[in-house]
Design a protein around this motif. Structure first.
Motif, short mmCIF file in Angstrom:
data_model
loop_
_atom_site.label_atom_id
_atom_site.label_comp_id
_atom_site.label_asym_id
_atom_site.label_seq_id
_atom_site.Cartn_x
_atom_site.Cartn_y
_atom_site.Cartn_z
N ALA A 47 0.83 -1.21 0.00
CA ALA A 47 0.00 0.00 0.00
C ALA A 47 0.86 1.26 0.00
N VAL A 48 1.92 1.25 0.77
CA VAL A 48 2.82 2.41 0.84
C VAL A 48 3.60 2.53 -0.46
N ARG A 49 4.05 1.39 -1.00
CA ARG A 49 4.79 1.40 -2.27
C ARG A 49 3.90 1.95 -3.38
N ARG A 50 2.63 1.54 -3.41
CA ARG A 50 1.73 2.03 -4.45
C ARG A 50 1.52 3.54 -4.31
N GLU A 51 1.39 4.02 -3.08
CA GLU A 51 1.24 5.46 -2.86
C GLU A 51 2.48 6.21 -3.36
N LEU A 52 3.64 5.66 -3.08
CA LEU A 52 4.88 6.27 -3.56
C LEU A 52 4.94 6.27 -5.08
N LEU A 53 4.61 5.15 -5.69
CA LEU A 53 4.65 5.05 -7.15
C LEU A 53 3.65 6.01 -7.80
N ALA A 54 2.47 6.13 -7.22
CA ALA A 54 1.48 7.07 -7.73
C ALA A 54 2.01 8.50 -7.64
N HIS A 55 2.68 8.81 -6.55
CA HIS A 55 3.29 10.14 -6.40
C HIS A 55 4.34 10.36 -7.49
N LEU A 56 5.20 9.38 -7.70
CA LEU A 56 6.26 9.52 -8.70
C LEU A 56 5.69 9.65 -10.11
N THR A 57 4.75 8.81 -10.48
CA THR A 57 4.20 8.90 -11.83
C THR A 57 3.46 10.22 -12.02
N GLY A 58 2.82 10.70 -10.97
CA GLY A 58 2.11 11.97 -11.06
C GLY A 58 3.02 13.17 -11.19
N THR A 59 4.24 13.06 -10.68
CA THR A 59 5.16 14.20 -10.74
C THR A 59 6.19 14.08 -11.85
N LEU A 60 6.51 12.88 -12.29
CA LEU A 60 7.57 12.71 -13.29
C LEU A 60 7.06 12.61 -14.73
N PHE A 61 5.79 12.28 -14.91
CA PHE A 61 5.28 12.02 -16.26
C PHE A 61 4.03 12.84 -16.56
N GLU A 62 3.88 13.19 -17.84
CA GLU A 62 2.67 13.86 -18.32
C GLU A 62 1.71 12.80 -18.83
N SER A 63 0.46 12.95 -18.53
CA SER A 63 -0.51 11.92 -18.89
C SER A 63 -0.83 11.91 -20.38
N GLU A 64 -0.56 12.98 -21.10
CA GLU A 64 -0.95 13.07 -22.51
C GLU A 64 0.06 12.48 -23.49
N ARG A 65 1.22 12.08 -23.06
CA ARG A 65 2.23 11.65 -24.03
C ARG A 65 2.79 10.27 -23.72
N GLY A 66 3.42 9.69 -24.73
CA GLY A 66 4.08 8.41 -24.57
C GLY A 66 5.56 8.60 -24.31
N TYR A 67 6.17 7.64 -23.63
CA TYR A 67 7.59 7.71 -23.27
C TYR A 67 8.29 6.43 -23.71
N SER A 68 9.48 6.58 -24.23
CA SER A 68 10.30 5.39 -24.52
C SER A 68 10.83 4.84 -23.19
N GLU A 69 11.32 3.62 -23.24
CA GLU A 69 11.89 3.03 -22.02
C GLU A 69 13.05 3.87 -21.52
N ALA A 70 13.85 4.40 -22.43
CA ALA A 70 14.99 5.24 -22.03
C ALA A 70 14.51 6.51 -21.32
N GLU A 71 13.41 7.08 -21.79
CA GLU A 71 12.87 8.29 -21.14
C GLU A 71 12.31 7.97 -19.76
N VAL A 72 11.64 6.83 -19.65
CA VAL A 72 11.12 6.42 -18.34
C VAL A 72 12.27 6.21 -17.38
N ASN A 73 13.31 5.51 -17.83
CA ASN A 73 14.49 5.29 -16.98
C ASN A 73 15.14 6.60 -16.57
N ALA A 74 15.27 7.52 -17.51
CA ALA A 74 15.89 8.82 -17.20
C ALA A 74 15.08 9.57 -16.14
N ALA A 75 13.75 9.51 -16.25
CA ALA A 75 12.90 10.19 -15.27
C ALA A 75 13.06 9.55 -13.89
#
Length: 110
Positions: A47-75
């Motif tokens: 539950a805590v890990r999911r909350e952390l991951l939700a925080h990270l995805t919400g702050t590191l990624f834009e919902s409107e675009r796609g990311y390559s694996e390299a871009e995800v790793n860089a973020a």
């Protein structure tokens, strides 16, 4: 105290506030997992890990675009060195969706 009573040390509350101020935008429950802007550990409790991951995805990624694996790793590398674990956990928790061929990652629709 000598009479057995307890007294709160106001410095404890000042330290707690300064920790939160040092990590703006990080939910209070997750502050302890960060030091100097970096994630120090990936929580074990799901539950805590999911909350952390939700925080990270919400702050590191834009919902409107796609990311390559390299871009995800860089973020993810901006906060933690184990990018493959973070990426895998996000996909397993349905926070990031990966195309079948692995070419593109997207933030999952809410």
């Amino acid at each position: 105290m000598a009479d057995g009573s307890l007294r709160a040390d106001p410095a404890v509350f000042r330290r707690a506030r300064s920790v939160e101020e040092a990590h703006p935008g990080v939910p209070r429950r997750l502050v302890g997992f960060f030091a100097q802007g970096r994630l120090t550990a990936i929580p074990v409790r799901p539950a805590v890990r999911r909350e952390l991951l939700a925080h990270l995805t919400g702050t590191l990624f834009e919902s409107e675009r796609g990311y390559s694996e390299a871009e995800v790793n860089a973020a993810f590398r901006t906060v933690h060195d184990d990018t493959s674990a973070l990426r895998r956990y996000c996909v397993e928790n349905g926070l990031l969706v990966r195309e079948r061929d692995g070419s593109v990652y997207r933030v999952a629709a809410a």
